[in-house]
Design a protein around this motif. Structure first.
Motif, PDB file in Angstrom:
ATOM      1  N   TYR A   1       0.838  -1.195   0.000  1.00 24.62           N
ATOM      2  CA  TYR A   1       0.000   0.000   0.000  1.00 24.62           C
ATOM      3  C   TYR A   1       0.874   1.247   0.000  1.00 24.62           C
TER       4      TYR A   1
ATOM      5  N   SER B   1       2.347   1.361   3.667  1.00 29.76           N
ATOM      6  CA  SER B   1       1.991   0.451   4.757  1.00 29.76           C
ATOM      7  C   SER B   1       1.848  -0.962   4.216  1.00 29.76           C
ATOM      8  N   GLN B   2       1.886  -1.910   5.127  1.00 27.26           N
ATOM      9  CA  GLN B   2       1.724  -3.307   4.757  1.00 27.26           C
ATOM     10  C   GLN B   2       0.646  -3.909   5.637  1.00 27.26           C
ATOM     11  N   PRO B   3      -0.561  -4.075   5.137  1.00 27.55           N
ATOM     12  CA  PRO B   3      -1.627  -4.627   5.966  1.00 27.55           C
ATOM     13  C   PRO B   3      -1.339  -6.061   6.362  1.00 27.55           C
TER      14      PRO B   3
ATOM     15  N   ALA C   1      -5.778  -6.198  12.345  1.00 16.34           N
ATOM     16  CA  ALA C   1      -5.388  -4.913  12.918  1.00 16.34           C
ATOM     17  C   ALA C   1      -4.722  -4.053  11.869  1.00 16.34           C
ATOM     18  N   SER C   2      -5.105  -2.798  11.815  1.00 21.35           N
ATOM     19  CA  SER C   2      -4.457  -1.875  10.889  1.00 21.35           C
ATOM     20  C   SER C   2      -3.040  -1.591  11.355  1.00 21.35           C
ATOM     21  N   HIS C   3      -2.153  -1.513  10.397  1.00 21.11           N
ATOM     22  CA  HIS C   3      -0.768  -1.263  10.730  1.00 21.11           C
ATOM     23  C   HIS C   3      -0.369   0.144  10.367  1.00 21.11           C
ATOM     24  N   GLU C   4       0.708   0.595  10.954  1.00 24.47           N
ATOM     25  CA  GLU C   4       1.101   1.983  10.807  1.00 24.47           C
ATOM     26  C   GLU C   4       1.517   2.290   9.386  1.00 24.47           C
ATOM     27  N   GLN C   5       1.326   3.544   9.039  1.00 29.21           N
ATOM     28  CA  GLN C   5       1.839   4.062   7.781  1.00 29.21           C
ATOM     29  C   GLN C   5       3.180   4.726   8.057  1.00 29.21           C
TER      30      GLN C   5
END
Lengths: 112, 115
Positions: free
Chosen positions: B31, B94-96, B100-104
């Protein structure tokens, strides 16, 4: 749509003072919540995050608790330092999306 | 690791000129995102990409175009610069993973002035 509201700045504090920056959100479902920090002249970097209700995120003396009942994620630090001077952004991502929705940012200045 | 890099750091354009803001990441993230930051307004999403060959509009796409031919690069094109495009532009990646959403991860930004 999803939105984030954070307290208006700027905030000016003396070193060792207590900091609170309020953040509330509107979202469908169960979003993940973030605080990002932007130091002068730099990009944003993640400060802390929480992914479910009652989670507490913490880092560098800062902490924030995900409160679903009040839809809030207030940032706190017990004793600020001059080096904490920066702009702080509250953000959320929800609905399985990786996209972030940001608040407008709160500028913090800490004086010695 | 360099993380997310952006070039140029600063640029002044005349009205009607075109330019490309470069963004590259070396973390193999799928992403990537482009934001603009206006004073007191937070960050607004311009375009994003979920993988090579796939792009989609964000909140404020008008006046911009993007492409994603590789995983690493995500350039932003301004075709006819207007004063309203004066802003600071940030690229992020970012890398989903899982639920849980991961940081950008953000680049250092490009400060663009259109006069």
């Amino acid at each position: 749509g999803d939105s984030v509201t954070q307290m208006e700045g700027p905030v000016t504090l003396s070193e060792e003072a207590f900091l609170t920056i309020n953040c509330t959100y509107t979202a469908t479902g169960y979003p993940s919540l973030f605080w990002y920090v932007q130091y002068p002249g730099e990009g944003l970097q993640l400060l802390l995050k929480a992914t479910k209700a009652d989670d507490k995120g913490s880092n560098k003396g800062f902490e924030a608790t995900y409160r679903k009942e009040t839809t809030s994620f207030h940032l706190e630090k017990g004793s600020v330092q001059v080096s904490d001077s920066a702009v702080y952004f509250c953000a959320l991502s929800g609905g399985g999306s990786e996209k972030l929705v940001f608040g407008k940012g709160t500028k913090l200045t800490v004086n010695p | 690791n360099a993380g997310v890099t952006q070039t140029p750091k600063f640029r002044i354009l005349k009205i009607g000129q075109s330019m490309t803001l470069q963004c590259a990441q070396d973390m193999n993230h799928n992403y990537m995102y482009w934001y603009r930051q206006d004073p007191g307004m937070g960050l607004k999403l311009i375009y994003y990409s979920v993988g090579a060959g796939i792009t989609d509009k964000g909140e404020v796409p008008n006046g911009y175009n993007v492409s994603r031919s590789t995983t690493e690069d995500f350039p932003l094109r301004l075709e006819l610069a207007a004063p309203s495009q004066t802003s600071v532009y940030f690229c992020a990646s970012s890398q989903p993973s899982g639920l849980a959403s991961h940081e950008q991860y953000f680049g250092p930004g490009t400060r663009l002035t259109v006069t």
